[in-house]
Design a protein around this motif. Structure first.
Motif, PDB file in Angstrom:
ATOM      1  N   GLU A  17      20.469  14.430  63.717  1.00 38.66           N
ATOM      2  CA  GLU A  17      21.842  14.510  64.240  1.00 38.66           C
ATOM      3  C   GLU A  17      22.277  13.161  64.818  1.00 38.66           C
ATOM      4  O   GLU A  17      23.426  12.731  64.619  1.00 38.66           O
ATOM      5  CB  GLU A  17      21.935  15.593  65.329  1.00 38.66           C
ATOM      6  CG  GLU A  17      21.793  17.027  64.841  1.00 38.66           C
ATOM      7  CD  GLU A  17      20.348  17.429  64.559  1.00 38.66           C
ATOM      8  OE1 GLU A  17      19.426  16.643  64.881  1.00 38.66           O
ATOM      9  OE2 GLU A  17      20.151  18.521  63.986  1.00 38.66           O
ATOM     10  N   HIS A  56      19.228  23.833  51.744  1.00 36.60           N
ATOM     11  CA  HIS A  56      20.314  24.303  52.595  1.00 36.60           C
ATOM     12  C   HIS A  56      21.553  24.529  51.731  1.00 36.60           C
ATOM     13  O   HIS A  56      21.793  23.787  50.763  1.00 36.60           O
ATOM     14  CB  HIS A  56      20.675  23.246  53.657  1.00 36.60           C
ATOM     15  CG  HIS A  56      19.569  22.944  54.627  1.00 36.60           C
ATOM     16  ND1 HIS A  56      18.862  23.922  55.300  1.00 36.60           N
ATOM     17  CD2 HIS A  56      19.057  21.750  55.059  1.00 36.60           C
ATOM     18  CE1 HIS A  56      17.966  23.348  56.086  1.00 36.60           C
ATOM     19  NE2 HIS A  56      18.059  22.046  55.952  1.00 36.60           N
ATOM     20  N   SER A 108      22.210  19.868  56.584  1.00 28.84           N
ATOM     21  CA  SER A 108      21.999  20.386  57.934  1.00 28.84           C
ATOM     22  C   SER A 108      22.822  19.663  59.001  1.00 28.84           C
ATOM     23  O   SER A 108      22.959  20.164  60.121  1.00 28.84           O
ATOM     24  CB  SER A 108      20.513  20.318  58.298  1.00 28.84           C
ATOM     25  OG  SER A 108      20.044  18.998  58.157  1.00 28.84           O
ATOM     26  N   VAL A 109      23.350  18.478  58.689  1.00 31.28           N
ATOM     27  CA  VAL A 109      24.262  17.800  59.610  1.00 31.28           C
ATOM     28  C   VAL A 109      25.465  17.279  58.819  1.00 31.28           C
ATOM     29  O   VAL A 109      25.373  17.043  57.622  1.00 31.28           O
ATOM     30  CB  VAL A 109      23.591  16.603  60.346  1.00 31.28           C
ATOM     31  CG1 VAL A 109      22.450  17.074  61.208  1.00 31.28           C
ATOM     32  CG2 VAL A 109      23.120  15.536  59.368  1.00 31.28           C
ATOM     33  N   LYS A 134      14.889  23.152  54.102  1.00 32.14           N
ATOM     34  CA  LYS A 134      13.973  23.616  55.150  1.00 32.14           C
ATOM     35  C   LYS A 134      12.556  23.535  54.582  1.00 32.14           C
ATOM     36  O   LYS A 134      12.225  24.249  53.626  1.00 32.14           O
ATOM     37  CB  LYS A 134      14.291  25.061  55.531  1.00 32.14           C
ATOM     38  CG  LYS A 134      13.321  25.645  56.554  1.00 32.14           C
ATOM     39  CD  LYS A 134      13.533  27.139  56.710  1.00 32.14           C
ATOM     40  CE  LYS A 134      12.463  27.753  57.622  1.00 32.14           C
ATOM     41  NZ  LYS A 134      12.520  29.225  57.622  1.00 32.14           N
ATOM     42  N   GLN A 156      14.584  17.062  55.483  1.00 34.22           N
ATOM     43  CA  GLN A 156      15.189  18.017  56.418  1.00 34.22           C
ATOM     44  C   GLN A 156      16.716  18.011  56.353  1.00 34.22           C
ATOM     45  O   GLN A 156      17.358  18.995  56.735  1.00 34.22           O
ATOM     46  CB  GLN A 156      14.692  17.734  57.832  1.00 34.22           C
ATOM     47  CG  GLN A 156      13.208  18.056  57.994  1.00 34.22           C
ATOM     48  CD  GLN A 156      12.600  17.510  59.268  1.00 34.22           C
ATOM     49  OE1 GLN A 156      13.255  17.427  60.301  1.00 34.22           O
ATOM     50  NE2 GLN A 156      11.341  17.112  59.203  1.00 34.22           N
ATOM     51  N   TYR A 157      17.295  16.922  55.865  1.00 37.69           N
ATOM     52  CA  TYR A 157      18.750  16.879  55.661  1.00 37.69           C
ATOM     53  C   TYR A 157      19.144  17.852  54.553  1.00 37.69           C
ATOM     54  O   TYR A 157      20.143  18.563  54.661  1.00 37.69           O
ATOM     55  CB  TYR A 157      19.171  15.457  55.292  1.00 37.69           C
ATOM     56  CG  TYR A 157      20.633  15.294  54.938  1.00 37.69           C
ATOM     57  CD1 TYR A 157      21.622  15.359  55.918  1.00 37.69           C
ATOM     58  CD2 TYR A 157      21.029  15.060  53.624  1.00 37.69           C
ATOM     59  CE1 TYR A 157      22.966  15.205  55.603  1.00 37.69           C
ATOM     60  CE2 TYR A 157      22.375  14.897  53.299  1.00 37.69           C
ATOM     61  CZ  TYR A 157      23.330  14.967  54.289  1.00 37.69           C
ATOM     62  OH  TYR A 157      24.664  14.809  53.966  1.00 37.69           O
ATOM     63  N   TYR A 158      18.336  17.903  53.502  1.00 41.81           N
ATOM     64  CA  TYR A 158      18.683  18.714  52.335  1.00 41.81           C
ATOM     65  C   TYR A 158      18.072  20.108  52.344  1.00 41.81           C
ATOM     66  O   TYR A 158      18.592  21.013  51.685  1.00 41.81           O
ATOM     67  CB  TYR A 158      18.205  18.018  51.053  1.00 41.81           C
ATOM     68  CG  TYR A 158      18.962  16.766  50.694  1.00 41.81           C
ATOM     69  CD1 TYR A 158      20.282  16.823  50.242  1.00 41.81           C
ATOM     70  CD2 TYR A 158      18.359  15.518  50.784  1.00 41.81           C
ATOM     71  CE1 TYR A 158      20.973  15.669  49.892  1.00 41.81           C
ATOM     72  CE2 TYR A 158      19.043  14.357  50.434  1.00 41.81           C
ATOM     73  CZ  TYR A 158      20.349  14.439  49.994  1.00 41.81           C
ATOM     74  OH  TYR A 158      21.024  13.294  49.653  1.00 41.81           O
TER      75      TYR A 158
END
Length: 290
Positions: free
Chosen positions: A275, A209, A213-214, A181, A177-179
């Motif tokens: 996050e 992404h 995402s953060v 969707k 999910q960091y890299y």
């Protein structure tokens, strides 16, 4: 025209070459044209795309990809499949087969040479035992990727989508999910494969992404913290980090860093969002550098 993808044609090819399935390579070949169509449609491959296929097997999905893409590179580790692929792909001029271990291949160099460094699309029916190393290798090496559309074990696909508080939520969920969707696009029963696996499968699309995402000051430190948090799931986050040889801080400083997030000091890692892990990483990074 793509002629593989049904049991009869697959059996004919396997018998012609007297092919024996290699358990060590986790080989399960797709024999369902509807599932193949779903994978190709979900991948969004067009005639402008350069596609990397991992583990083409006898070339079933490769044929479908060749009919959609500008160019396909198929990376196959099993040398016994190379002569079969030469046969099943002989009518396609836009495919190159590489007999190599995907984990040892320089994909960044490949993308630069074949696609001028522009984002590539990855499509694969992945062996279950090596799914995570392949996905993480693609993301962590910062290969220019548009999307990864893959068949994986159903349980692993679900884990990639999970959020905080779930039993399945873990380091893989956070990393994916960091890299990207994640989106499951199809569930696939065992009877769609030859030989049949013992578990259900799923097709999942990971859309990269444009930027993570953060925001985090030290990406590698954040993932060290995440891994330490889930290595011993039953322990509190503070104990997990304190037991990690990679976090060089006294336990009380680790606890202070956790409390600074506005959460209890006895919280477990599975309760933190991506996050919050980024925030914790920034806090711990500052304290390690003091």
């Amino acid at each position: 025209m793509a002629e593989l993808g049904n049991p009869q044609n697959t059996i004919e090819v396997l018998q012609k070459y007297r092919f024996n399935f290699q358990k060590k390579f986790g080989q399960n070949f797709l024999i369902d044209t509807h599932v193949l169509d779903k994978i190709i449609d979900a991948s969004g491959v067009t005639e402008d795309d350069f596609v990397l296929e991992i583990g083409p097997g006898i070339g079933t999905m490769t044929q479908y990809l060749c009919e959609r893409a500008r160019e396909v590179i198929a990376v196959e580790i099993d040398k016994n499949l190379i002569p079969i692929l030469s046969d099943t792909l002989k009518n396609y001029s836009n495919v190159t087969v590489i007999n190599e271990d995907i984990l040892k291949l320089d994909i960044c160099k490949l993308a630069e040479e074949k696609n001028q460094g522009k984002p590539i699309k990855v499509v694969a029916n992945l062996p279950y035992y090596i799914t995570t190393p392949i996905i993480m290798g693609l993301f962590e090496s910062h290969v220019p990727i548009d999307s990864i559309t893959i068949m994986v074990q159903k349980e692993v696909a679900e884990r990639m989508q999970e959020g905080p508080g779930s039993k399945e939520y873990g380091a893989l969920s956070l990393a994916v999910q960091y890299y990207a969707k994640p989106e499951i696009v199809a569930n696939v029963p065992p009877n769609c494969f030859m030989p049949r696996p013992n578990v259900g499968s799923a097709v999942i699309r990971l859309t990269r992404h444009e930027k993570p995402s953060v925001e985090v000051e030290d990406e590698k430190l954040m993932f060290r913290i995440i891994r330490a948090s889930f290595n011993q799931r039953r322990k509190t986050l503070a104990n997990g980090l304190n037991n990690s040889p990679e976090i060089h801080l006294p336990k009380e400083v680790i606890q202070e860093s956790i409390v600074s997030l506005g959460v209890p000091e006895n919280i477990r890692g599975e309760a933190l969002s991506l996050e919050q892990f980024a925030e914790l990483s920034n806090e711990i990074g500052q304290r390690m550098n003091q």
